[in-house]
Design a protein around this motif. Sequence first.
Motif, PDB file in Angstrom:
ATOM      1  N   HIS A 228     -11.992  -1.798  -6.657  1.00 51.23           N
ATOM      2  CA  HIS A 228     -10.725  -2.537  -6.667  1.00 51.23           C
ATOM      3  C   HIS A 228     -10.953  -3.963  -7.176  1.00 51.23           C
ATOM      4  O   HIS A 228     -10.226  -4.454  -8.040  1.00 51.23           O
TER       5      HIS A 228
ATOM      6  N   GLY B 124      -1.029   3.904  -3.878  1.00 53.55           N
ATOM      7  CA  GLY B 124      -1.566   2.794  -3.099  1.00 53.55           C
ATOM      8  C   GLY B 124      -2.337   3.280  -1.881  1.00 53.55           C
ATOM      9  O   GLY B 124      -2.245   4.439  -1.477  1.00 53.55           O
ATOM     10  N   SER B 125      -3.114   2.382  -1.298  1.00 52.28           N
ATOM     11  CA  SER B 125      -3.893   2.717  -0.110  1.00 52.28           C
ATOM     12  C   SER B 125      -4.051   1.470   0.748  1.00 52.28           C
ATOM     13  O   SER B 125      -4.318   0.388   0.222  1.00 52.28           O
TER      14      SER B 125
ATOM     15  N   GLU C  95     -12.856  -1.216  -1.089  1.00 53.15           N
ATOM     16  CA  GLU C  95     -13.465  -0.540  -2.235  1.00 53.15           C
ATOM     17  C   GLU C  95     -13.905  -1.561  -3.285  1.00 53.15           C
ATOM     18  O   GLU C  95     -13.095  -2.339  -3.786  1.00 53.15           O
TER      19      GLU C  95
ATOM     20  N   VAL D  65      -7.743  -0.075   0.247  1.00 55.62           N
ATOM     21  CA  VAL D  65      -8.299  -0.416  -1.069  1.00 55.62           C
ATOM     22  C   VAL D  65      -9.135  -1.699  -1.010  1.00 55.62           C
ATOM     23  O   VAL D  65     -10.051  -1.876  -1.794  1.00 55.62           O
TER      24      VAL D  65
ATOM     25  N   TRP E 280       0.825  -1.212   0.000  1.00 52.47           N
ATOM     26  CA  TRP E 280       0.000   0.000   0.000  1.00 52.47           C
ATOM     27  C   TRP E 280       0.853   1.253   0.000  1.00 52.47           C
ATOM     28  O   TRP E 280       0.374   2.338  -0.306  1.00 52.47           O
TER      29      TRP E 280
END
Length: 74
Positions: free
Chosen positions: A36, A26-27, A33, A30, A21
Amino acid sequence: MQKRLILTAGINSTGYLADSWRHVGGSPFVFAEFDHYLRATRIAHAGTLDAVFFQTIRRSAPILRSGRCTASSR
């Protein structure tokens, strides 16, 4: 009889690399979500894969609530 190779993709909700991430764009969130998973499924479909498997890990939510998003929390 002709043999057939079956190709699949496995998508792990918490990722395979603990620090992935941190990649640009990036997260750590994610996995929450829907888009994604939709993007990943479309990529698999474009590559003519036969199936996509999604793995969920129930302990993800408590880890995020505690603020511990590290490899040691796995």
